[in-house]
Design a protein around this motif. Structure first.
Motif, mmCIF file in Angstrom:
data_model
loop_
_atom_site.group_PDB
_atom_site.id
_atom_site.type_symbol
_atom_site.label_atom_id
_atom_site.label_comp_id
_atom_site.label_asym_id
_atom_site.label_seq_id
_atom_site.Cartn_x
_atom_site.Cartn_y
_atom_site.Cartn_z
ATOM 1 N N SER A 211 38.031 39.243 37.845
ATOM 2 C CA SER A 211 37.818 39.762 36.242
ATOM 3 C C SER A 211 36.955 38.553 35.633
ATOM 4 N N SER A 212 36.421 39.414 34.265
ATOM 5 C CA SER A 212 35.750 38.522 33.472
ATOM 6 C C SER A 212 36.459 37.912 32.321
ATOM 7 N N PRO B 105 32.071 37.966 38.459
ATOM 8 C CA PRO B 105 32.419 39.601 38.393
ATOM 9 C C PRO B 105 31.739 40.268 39.344
ATOM 10 N N GLU B 106 30.352 39.802 39.527
ATOM 11 C CA GLU B 106 29.458 40.531 40.645
ATOM 12 C C GLU B 106 29.877 40.375 41.900
ATOM 13 N N VAL C 136 41.384 37.769 40.809
ATOM 14 C CA VAL C 136 41.139 36.366 40.297
ATOM 15 C C VAL C 136 40.409 36.340 39.077
ATOM 16 N N GLN C 137 40.327 35.490 38.344
ATOM 17 C CA GLN C 137 39.467 35.480 37.507
ATOM 18 C C GLN C 137 38.278 34.621 37.554
ATOM 19 N N ALA C 138 37.392 35.154 36.722
ATOM 20 C CA ALA C 138 36.095 34.439 37.029
ATOM 21 C C ALA C 138 36.085 33.030 37.148
ATOM 22 N N GLY C 139 35.552 32.100 37.944
ATOM 23 C CA GLY C 139 35.635 30.891 38.111
ATOM 24 C C GLY C 139 36.545 30.407 39.292
ATOM 25 N N GLY C 140 37.439 31.332 39.479
ATOM 26 C CA GLY C 140 38.581 31.070 40.468
ATOM 27 C C GLY C 140 38.136 31.228 41.910
ATOM 28 N N SER C 141 39.165 31.008 42.730
ATOM 29 C CA SER C 141 38.682 30.735 44.246
ATOM 30 C C SER C 141 39.604 31.493 44.962
ATOM 31 N N LEU C 142 39.218 32.014 46.063
ATOM 32 C CA LEU C 142 39.871 32.784 46.954
ATOM 33 C C LEU C 142 39.414 32.368 48.203
#
Length: 123
Positions: A122-123, A87-88, A11-17
């Motif tokens: 991912s950033s 990302p962290e 998932v991209q940074a700022g996204g959700s899972l």
């Protein structure tokens, strides 16, 4: 006790899972379930935990306000909703379960572990 974790992914940074962990087998004695994570080259760390009966929760400071642990009504499936991912947060996430006296952040007191699910941000 068997724990089956699922829901990881890229998932991209700022996204959700949302991660899920289904417990099966002799779970009557299990009173707490939790999530831990391990990033490459780092030690496993506590993320969140929940009491099966009361639903009482605890979250690591690093995820407070972004991640939420919850359970279904039967207490057999635990979820980790992860929002505003960074990302962290990239790590293998492990579901854990145990018969413990109080909600613990110590991975050594949890006697049962799932196989882990990879979350990559991912950033």
């Amino acid at each position: 006790v068997q724990l089956q974790a699922s829901g990881g992914g890229l998932v991209q940074a700022g996204g959700s899972l949302r991660l899920s962990c289904a417990a099966s087998g002799s779970i009557a004695s299990i009173n707490a379930m939790g999530w831990f994570r391990q990033a490459p080259g780092k030690e496993r760390e506590f993320v969140a935990a929940i009491r099966r009966n009361t639903g009482f929760t605890a979250h690591a400071d690093s995820v407070k306000g972004r991640f939420t642990i919850s359970r279904d009504n039967a207490g057999n499936t635990v979820y980790l909703q992860m929002n505003s991912l960074k990302p962290e947060d990239t790590a293998v996430y492990y579901c854990a379960a145990g018969s413990i006296g109080s909600l613990s952040r110590n991975d050594k007191v949890y006697g049962h572990w799932g196989q882990g699910t990879l979350v990559t941000v991912s950033s």
